[in-house]
Design a protein around this motif. Structure first.
Motif, mmCIF file in Angstrom:
data_model
loop_
_atom_site.group_PDB
_atom_site.id
_atom_site.type_symbol
_atom_site.label_atom_id
_atom_site.label_comp_id
_atom_site.label_asym_id
_atom_site.label_seq_id
_atom_site.Cartn_x
_atom_site.Cartn_y
_atom_site.Cartn_z
ATOM 1 N N VAL A 8 0.881 -1.168 0.000
ATOM 2 C CA VAL A 8 0.000 0.000 0.000
ATOM 3 C C VAL A 8 0.920 1.218 0.000
ATOM 4 O O VAL A 8 1.657 1.436 0.961
ATOM 5 C CB VAL A 8 -0.938 0.009 1.221
ATOM 6 N N CYS A 9 0.907 1.971 -1.101
ATOM 7 C CA CYS A 9 1.856 3.067 -1.292
ATOM 8 C C CYS A 9 1.187 4.435 -1.191
ATOM 9 O O CYS A 9 -0.016 4.563 -1.423
ATOM 10 C CB CYS A 9 2.532 2.935 -2.651
ATOM 11 N N ALA A 10 1.987 5.434 -0.859
ATOM 12 C CA ALA A 10 1.500 6.810 -0.778
ATOM 13 C C ALA A 10 1.167 7.301 -2.187
ATOM 14 O O ALA A 10 2.021 7.245 -3.073
ATOM 15 C CB ALA A 10 2.544 7.705 -0.141
ATOM 16 N N PRO A 11 -0.065 7.793 -2.407
ATOM 17 C CA PRO A 11 -0.425 8.297 -3.733
ATOM 18 C C PRO A 11 0.170 9.677 -4.015
ATOM 19 O O PRO A 11 0.176 10.133 -5.155
ATOM 20 C CB PRO A 11 -1.956 8.371 -3.678
ATOM 21 N N PRO A 25 -5.957 5.136 19.464
ATOM 22 C CA PRO A 25 -5.227 3.932 19.027
ATOM 23 C C PRO A 25 -5.006 3.951 17.513
ATOM 24 O O PRO A 25 -5.784 4.580 16.778
ATOM 25 C CB PRO A 25 -6.147 2.785 19.436
ATOM 26 N N PRO A 26 -3.962 3.261 17.037
ATOM 27 C CA PRO A 26 -3.714 3.191 15.591
ATOM 28 C C PRO A 26 -4.876 2.514 14.862
ATOM 29 O O PRO A 26 -5.594 1.691 15.441
ATOM 30 C CB PRO A 26 -2.456 2.338 15.483
ATOM 31 N N TYR A 27 -5.035 2.869 13.600
ATOM 32 C CA TYR A 27 -6.057 2.220 12.775
ATOM 33 C C TYR A 27 -5.811 0.708 12.710
ATOM 34 O O TYR A 27 -6.749 -0.077 12.830
ATOM 35 C CB TYR A 27 -6.049 2.784 11.348
ATOM 36 N N VAL A 28 -4.553 0.329 12.468
ATOM 37 C CA VAL A 28 -4.206 -1.099 12.371
ATOM 38 C C VAL A 28 -2.824 -1.335 12.982
ATOM 39 O O VAL A 28 -2.007 -0.430 13.075
ATOM 40 C CB VAL A 28 -4.203 -1.613 10.905
ATOM 41 N N GLU A 29 -2.607 -2.587 13.375
ATOM 42 C CA GLU A 29 -1.315 -3.055 13.871
ATOM 43 C C GLU A 29 -0.879 -4.239 13.009
ATOM 44 O O GLU A 29 -1.722 -4.875 12.358
ATOM 45 C CB GLU A 29 -1.433 -3.523 15.335
ATOM 46 N N VAL A 30 0.406 -4.563 13.048
ATOM 47 C CA VAL A 30 0.900 -5.751 12.352
ATOM 48 C C VAL A 30 0.167 -6.963 12.927
ATOM 49 O O VAL A 30 0.017 -7.092 14.140
ATOM 50 C CB VAL A 30 2.429 -5.890 12.507
ATOM 51 N N VAL A 61 1.102 -7.242 7.432
ATOM 52 C CA VAL A 61 2.334 -7.962 7.750
ATOM 53 C C VAL A 61 3.522 -7.035 8.012
ATOM 54 O O VAL A 61 4.516 -7.463 8.591
ATOM 55 C CB VAL A 61 2.710 -9.006 6.659
ATOM 56 N N GLU A 62 3.395 -5.769 7.615
ATOM 57 C CA GLU A 62 4.510 -4.832 7.822
ATOM 58 C C GLU A 62 3.996 -3.399 7.733
ATOM 59 O O GLU A 62 3.090 -3.106 6.950
ATOM 60 C CB GLU A 62 5.573 -5.071 6.752
ATOM 61 N N ILE A 63 4.568 -2.526 8.570
ATOM 62 C CA ILE A 63 4.272 -1.090 8.506
ATOM 63 C C ILE A 63 5.617 -0.358 8.480
ATOM 64 O O ILE A 63 6.133 0.048 9.521
ATOM 65 C CB ILE A 63 3.406 -0.628 9.705
ATOM 66 N N PRO A 64 6.222 -0.230 7.283
ATOM 67 C CA PRO A 64 7.550 0.369 7.201
ATOM 68 C C PRO A 64 7.578 1.888 7.417
ATOM 69 O O PRO A 64 8.607 2.435 7.811
ATOM 70 C CB PRO A 64 8.037 0.013 5.802
ATOM 71 N N ALA A 65 6.472 2.585 7.177
ATOM 72 C CA ALA A 65 6.451 4.046 7.349
ATOM 73 C C ALA A 65 6.395 4.389 8.838
ATOM 74 O O ALA A 65 5.784 3.677 9.630
ATOM 75 C CB ALA A 65 5.258 4.643 6.621
ATOM 76 N N GLU A 66 7.036 5.495 9.215
ATOM 77 C CA GLU A 66 7.067 5.948 10.601
ATOM 78 C C GLU A 66 5.954 6.953 10.866
ATOM 79 O O GLU A 66 5.793 7.918 10.108
ATOM 80 C CB GLU A 66 8.426 6.600 10.904
ATOM 81 N N ASP A 67 5.202 6.726 11.936
ATOM 82 C CA ASP A 67 4.096 7.605 12.308
ATOM 83 C C ASP A 67 4.583 9.036 12.499
ATOM 84 O O ASP A 67 5.576 9.288 13.178
ATOM 85 C CB ASP A 67 3.466 7.088 13.607
ATOM 86 N N GLY A 68 3.882 9.976 11.860
ATOM 87 C CA GLY A 68 4.197 11.394 12.000
ATOM 88 C C GLY A 68 5.363 11.882 11.156
ATOM 89 O O GLY A 68 5.764 13.036 11.265
ATOM 90 N N GLY A 74 4.776 7.466 -3.648
ATOM 91 C CA GLY A 74 5.142 6.091 -3.992
ATOM 92 C C GLY A 74 5.782 5.307 -2.872
ATOM 93 O O GLY A 74 6.046 4.114 -3.032
ATOM 94 N N SER A 75 6.028 5.941 -1.716
ATOM 95 C CA SER A 75 6.614 5.223 -0.574
ATOM 96 C C SER A 75 5.662 4.141 -0.088
ATOM 97 O O SER A 75 4.446 4.328 -0.059
ATOM 98 C CB SER A 75 6.874 6.174 0.598
ATOM 99 N N VAL A 76 6.227 3.003 0.343
ATOM 100 C CA VAL A 76 5.415 1.925 0.898
ATOM 101 C C VAL A 76 5.012 2.305 2.319
ATOM 102 O O VAL A 76 5.868 2.568 3.166
ATOM 103 C CB VAL A 76 6.175 0.581 0.893
ATOM 104 N N LEU A 77 3.702 2.359 2.559
ATOM 105 C CA LEU A 77 3.175 2.705 3.878
ATOM 106 C C LEU A 77 2.920 1.448 4.705
ATOM 107 O O LEU A 77 3.291 1.381 5.872
ATOM 108 C CB LEU A 77 1.879 3.497 3.738
#
Length: 83
Positions: A8-11, A25-30, A61-68, A74-77
């Motif tokens: 899921v990438c940044a548009p 709370p976060p929308y989703v967790e791993v 399965v992964e959340i590579p982007a850092e909150d804030g 195109g970055s993978v979120l």
């Protein structure tokens, strides 16, 4: 057998947020299961918040982007494993 992985990438470039508001709370967790079109995170660009939704049902399965933190176009979120 595991499903395919979906990035899921940044548009657009902006600031990535995992929660709807500070202290919430976060929308989703791993490990969370998500439904198609479920909100996964927010992307802020020029004071406008865009809801980023799941393109398919699956599991986070992964959340590579850092909150804030800023992300480029195109970055993978998040990464989902499709059901």
């Amino acid at each position: 057998m595991a499903g395919s992985r979906i990035e899921v990438c940044a548009p657009i470039a902006g600031v990535f947020y995992r929660r709807p508001a500070p202290g919430e709370p976060p929308y989703v967790e791993v490990g969370d299961r998500v439904q198609k079109k479920q909100v996964l995170c927010l992307l802020e660009t020029m004071k406008v918040f865009q809801k980023i939704k799941a393109p398919a049902a699956g599991r986070v399965v992964e959340i590579p982007a850092e909150d804030g933190q800023p992300v480029a176009d195109g970055s993978v979120l998040l990464v989902l494993e499709e059901d």
